[in-house]
Each structure stands twice: as C-alpha cells, then as structure tokens.
Scaffold this motif. Structure first.
Motif, PDB file in Angstrom:
ATOM      1  N   ASP A   1       0.853  -1.192   0.000  1.00 33.35           N
ATOM      2  CA  ASP A   1       0.000   0.000   0.000  1.00 33.35           C
ATOM      3  C   ASP A   1       0.888   1.242   0.000  1.00 33.35           C
ATOM      4  O   ASP A   1       2.092   1.159   0.266  1.00 33.35           O
ATOM      5  CB  ASP A   1      -0.898   0.016   1.240  1.00 33.35           C
ATOM      6  N   THR A   2       0.279   2.375  -0.296  1.00 37.10           N
ATOM      7  CA  THR A   2       0.926   3.668  -0.129  1.00 37.10           C
ATOM      8  C   THR A   2       0.109   4.482   0.866  1.00 37.10           C
ATOM      9  O   THR A   2      -1.094   4.670   0.666  1.00 37.10           O
ATOM     10  CB  THR A   2       1.039   4.433  -1.461  1.00 37.10           C
ATOM     11  N   ILE A   3       0.752   4.922   1.936  1.00 33.96           N
ATOM     12  CA  ILE A   3       0.065   5.689   2.979  1.00 33.96           C
ATOM     13  C   ILE A   3       0.858   6.970   3.226  1.00 33.96           C
ATOM     14  O   ILE A   3       2.049   6.918   3.573  1.00 33.96           O
ATOM     15  CB  ILE A   3      -0.052   4.881   4.291  1.00 33.96           C
ATOM     16  N   ASP A   4       0.195   8.110   3.016  1.00 35.46           N
ATOM     17  CA  ASP A   4       0.836   9.419   3.203  1.00 35.46           C
ATOM     18  C   ASP A   4       2.179   9.496   2.493  1.00 35.46           C
ATOM     19  O   ASP A   4       3.187   9.980   3.040  1.00 35.46           O
ATOM     20  CB  ASP A   4       1.023   9.714   4.690  1.00 35.46           C
TER      21      ASP A   4
ATOM     22  N   LYS B   1       5.597   4.150   0.546  1.00 37.08           N
ATOM     23  CA  LYS B   1       5.240   2.878  -0.100  1.00 37.08           C
ATOM     24  C   LYS B   1       5.715   1.715   0.768  1.00 37.08           C
ATOM     25  O   LYS B   1       6.883   1.671   1.164  1.00 37.08           O
ATOM     26  CB  LYS B   1       5.868   2.776  -1.494  1.00 37.08           C
TER      27      LYS B   1
ATOM     28  N   HIS C   1      -2.193  -2.032   7.243  1.00 39.14           N
ATOM     29  CA  HIS C   1      -3.591  -1.641   7.065  1.00 39.14           C
ATOM     30  C   HIS C   1      -4.137  -0.940   8.312  1.00 39.14           C
ATOM     31  O   HIS C   1      -4.993  -0.049   8.204  1.00 39.14           O
ATOM     32  CB  HIS C   1      -4.446  -2.862   6.721  1.00 39.14           C
ATOM     33  N   LYS C   2      -3.628  -1.313   9.478  1.00 38.18           N
ATOM     34  CA  LYS C   2      -4.075  -0.666  10.715  1.00 38.18           C
ATOM     35  C   LYS C   2      -3.647   0.794  10.785  1.00 38.18           C
ATOM     36  O   LYS C   2      -4.259   1.608  11.495  1.00 38.18           O
ATOM     37  CB  LYS C   2      -3.533  -1.421  11.937  1.00 38.18           C
ATOM     38  N   LEU C   3      -2.577   1.147  10.049  1.00 39.96           N
ATOM     39  CA  LEU C   3      -2.125   2.533  10.042  1.00 39.96           C
ATOM     40  C   LEU C   3      -3.187   3.478   9.471  1.00 39.96           C
ATOM     41  O   LEU C   3      -3.218   4.673   9.797  1.00 39.96           O
ATOM     42  CB  LEU C   3      -0.846   2.681   9.224  1.00 39.96           C
ATOM     43  N   LYS C   4      -4.032   2.921   8.622  1.00 39.40           N
ATOM     44  CA  LYS C   4      -5.071   3.744   7.997  1.00 39.40           C
ATOM     45  C   LYS C   4      -6.167   4.131   8.985  1.00 39.40           C
ATOM     46  O   LYS C   4      -6.966   5.012   8.729  1.00 39.40           O
ATOM     47  CB  LYS C   4      -5.686   3.012   6.805  1.00 39.40           C
TER      48      LYS C   4
END
Length: 450
Positions: A319-322, A325, A447-450
C-alpha cells in the motif's frame, strides 16, 4: 493420469506426512500398492494419518521405530525435509531399498509435460511468472511443487492439454529416478541449506539433478552469468538456453537497448515491466524463455509483465500511505535475498529486519545498506542486524518487539517518498511459525495505520 502398474502389490513405506506424504500415500494406495505410513506425530493429534487409516492404509504414528525397516519394503517415499542421515533412511540405504520423493511419482503418472524450476533464489517468482504467462496465452497451465500445491495431486488431474509448472527444491530433486522436465530452469546458485547438504558441492550436485534425465529433445534454461550453473549446462544432454542480465547473447534471453530480447527478437521494453528489482530481471528472462518455448506468444508475456507486481511475501507491494510505499519481502530469509530487495529501490528506505539466529554475522549485508536511512530490528538477531547498521553508518537504528510493533515505528520515522520495506534477512521461526505468517502480520499492521 497414467494408470501405471509399477507399484501394484509392492510393499511401500511413506516416511513423514505433511501434504506431500498424504498425497503420495493415497496415490500409491490407488495404484495398488501395500502402503505403510510412518509419522512422528501421535495418531490422536494427526488428522492426516487418521484420514489415511480410514482409506485402509496402514499407519504407524508417534515415533520412527527402526525395526519397521525389517518388514520387507521395496520402496521408501521420503518427505523431502527428512535428511539422509536420519536413522530410518540410513537403514533403508543399508538394505539397498530405493528412496524417492513425491515429485518422482508425479512425473511417472503425469500425462502433461513439466516445466521444472530450481535454484537458490527466484524460484517462486519465476514459477508464478511462467504460470501466469502460459495462462494468459491459453496454454492451460497447472502450478505445483514447493509453491504450495502437491505435485502428485496436481498430476492426477493433468491431461495432455496441460503443462505443469513445478517449483523444485534440492531436497525433492535428491529423490528422483526417472523424473524429466521437458523444460528445466536453474535460476542461480548460492550457499543455502548447507546444514542439510553438508557442503556447497553436494548442494549444487542436488540442483544439477534437474537435468540428469533430460535428452536432446528437452531444454535447460540456465543463468549464463554464473560459472557453476554453466558447468551444469556443459554436462547436460538438453538443448541449452542461456539468459543474462549482464551481456548480450547470440541466442537465449537477454537485455539490449532497454528491451528484453529472446533469440534476437524484442519482446518487451524494460520500462514497461511493473515488477521491481534488478534481480527480478533474471526471473523475467528465464520465464520469458520458458514461456516462448512452451508455445505462448509475446502478447501473453506483455500482458503479465505490465501488470504482475510480485508474489505474496516476495517484494510484494502492499500500500501507499501518506506518500510512503510499503513492501512485504518476508520471504527474504537470507542475506542475499535482502541485498536484492534493497537494490530494487532508489528511494530512501526504512528497513525492518531480524529473526532467527543461525549463528552468522551480517557483515555481508553492510554494503547493501547504503540507501537505508532508518533500520528497525526485531527477533533474536536484532542486535547483530543493528551492528551491521552501525557499521554501515545508519544514524537511526531502533528496536521493536516484533514485526507488528515495528510497522508504526517505521511510519513515525519516515517521510513522504520513502519506501518502508520488510526484508528480514532471517528465517521467521524465533517468533512466527512461517515467513507467510510474518508477512501477513506486516500487511495487517500496515492496514491498521489507515
């Protein structure tokens, strides 16, 4: 499947269960053999053995009684993980009882031709690429072997319209007799499993068995950039198909002017390939060669290479979060695999590494850490990996209890544009049952970071 009579009325011992043993025992029973299964797990804790018992197969569970070897067996089918110094195997050798692994049975009953892939690194990616390319080319492939599906089970359902693409370990290859892939691949050779094989020479000899029964009608695809692999090729009767990421070849698969080429023909531009990493070019070149030799076309190859982003737990994009990657490379259970993963990225890397301590240092990893801005360690080797990071001059080195706790720490110490990479350089068994479980925990934490 071929209804062979080879094992009819023969007394056969299947040593060690797991998926391969269960499949081998059931198949041999179907072929008319008198099968005895021996597994160390007690019967009341062994649903696989219970299932075989219900089929009328003799089961001996809870230990490996050496006197069992005096019952007149004509063949032993060995779980690949059981070493040859095991007392039961030594007794079989002493009695001159043939010993095979389950992939030999798969070959003997298969109506479909085989594409066999072995080597130290890249087997799973190469196997998956070939399967996907053949499927895209409507060639009806089936996938088997170390990648998760037992070969003798797959072979029972295969027809002449199929091609079985099978990942093969050195352990499996040591137990072959007639086994012969129409197309064989040796991806590369490095030190591995020396606790099992004893020496590098023995390990390489086991890998070379993939081509021992091949003839002039078969193909051996080999890494032209490794002399040890080419030495195997020189002793093979198969048609040799080399691949190289370092030089342009007169024939075979190579890279030239930004194109993947095969036998002088341009196949796909490298800029269009989604799968990251220079090391993956080796896997791609060998897969392209095997796919074209199997009759698929360039369109099928192009379709896969422009969409395939990696197998699960092997440099898998998560995923890419903020702007960060995340990549899951939990299958990197040795230093070389982590070196390859690190070389795949130009962006600054936050590396998560550590795991089972096998007694080795991580000095060899130091040069590969030049692009790592932050190192987060875990597991038994946390301190050793951290020392490698200090030797590499990494300024931020942190320690976490496990992978799940390492992920939010990595996010906190990263910036947009960074790559957050799980590539442990160690086996998982100190904290996780398998590398798959470790990788799944990483994905879940991301995924929990989201």
């Amino acid at each position: 499947m071929k209804n062979i009579k080879t094992y009819q009325h023969k007394k056969i011992l299947v040593l060690g269960l797991a998926k391969s043993g269960v499949s081998a025992a059931a198949l041999l029973h179907k072929l008319g053999a008198f099968v005895t299964v021996n597994d160390s797990k007690p019967l009341d804790e062994n649903p696989e053995a219970q299932g075989l018992l219900e089929q009328g197969i003799k089961v001996v569970c809870g230990s490996h009684p050496i006197e069992l070897m005096d019952e007149g067996f004509e063949l032993v089918v060995k779980n690949p993980g059981i070493p040859y110094y095991n007392p039961m195997i030594q007794k079989a050798i002493e009695k001159e009882i043939p010993i095979i692994t389950e992939v030999e049975l798969a070959y003997q009953i298969s109506e479909a031709p085989l594409v066999g892939i072995t080597g130290t690194n890249g087997k799973t990616t190469t196997t998956t690429l070939i399967f996907e390319m053949l499927e895209a080319g409507d060639k009806h492939p089936l996938i088997a072997g170390n990648i998760g599906t037992v070969a003798s089970g797959v072979a029972q359902d295969a027809t002449t319209d199929n091609t079985i693409v099978i990942e093969l370990s050195s352990f499996q290859l040591m137990g072959i007799d007639q086994f012969k892939p129409r197309i064989a691949i040796i991806t590369n050779l490095y030190d591995a499993h020396l606790d099992y094989h004893g020496t590098r020479k023995e390990y390489i000899g086991a890998k070379a068995l993939i081509t021992k029964n091949q003839t002039e009608e078969d193909f051996l695809i080999v890494n032209a950039d490794q002399e040890e692999v080419m030495e195997i090729a020189r002793n093979s009767r198969a048609q040799i198909v080399p691949f190289s990421t370092k030089k342009v070849l007169e024939s075979g698969a190579y890279v030239m002017d930004g194109w993947v080429c095969f036998n002088g023909e341009k196949i796909i531009e490298t800029k269009d390939i989604v799968l990251p990493g220079k090391h993956n070019l080796e896997n791609i070149l060998s897969a392209v060669a095997a796919t074209l030799l199997s009759g698929a076309d360039k369109d099928a190859i192009h379709k896969v290479l422009t969409t395939f982003a990696g197998v699960r737990h092997r440099l898998q994009y998560v995923d890419t979060i903020d702007g960060r990657k995340f990549y899951n490379d939990s299958k990197a259970t040795n230093i070389l695999a982590t070196e390859n993963a690190l070389a795949a990225f130009e962006a600054p890397i936050v590396l998560l590494a550590g795991g089972l301590d096998r007694g080795n240092s991580f000095d060899e990893l130091v040069p590969a850490l030049k692009n790592v801005k932050t190192l987060i360690t875990f597991g038994e080797t946390a301190e050793k990996v951290g020392q490698a990071g200090r030797d590499a001059g990494i300024k931020t080195i942190l320690r976490a209890d496990n992978v799940e706790k390492a992920v939010p720490v990595a996010f906190e110490h990263s910036e947009p544009g960074d790559v957050i990479l799980l590539s442990p350089a160690c086996a998982s068994w100190d904290q996780y049952k398998t590398f798959e479980v470790r990788g799944d925990m990483f994905i879940e934490a991301v995924h929990k970071l989201k």
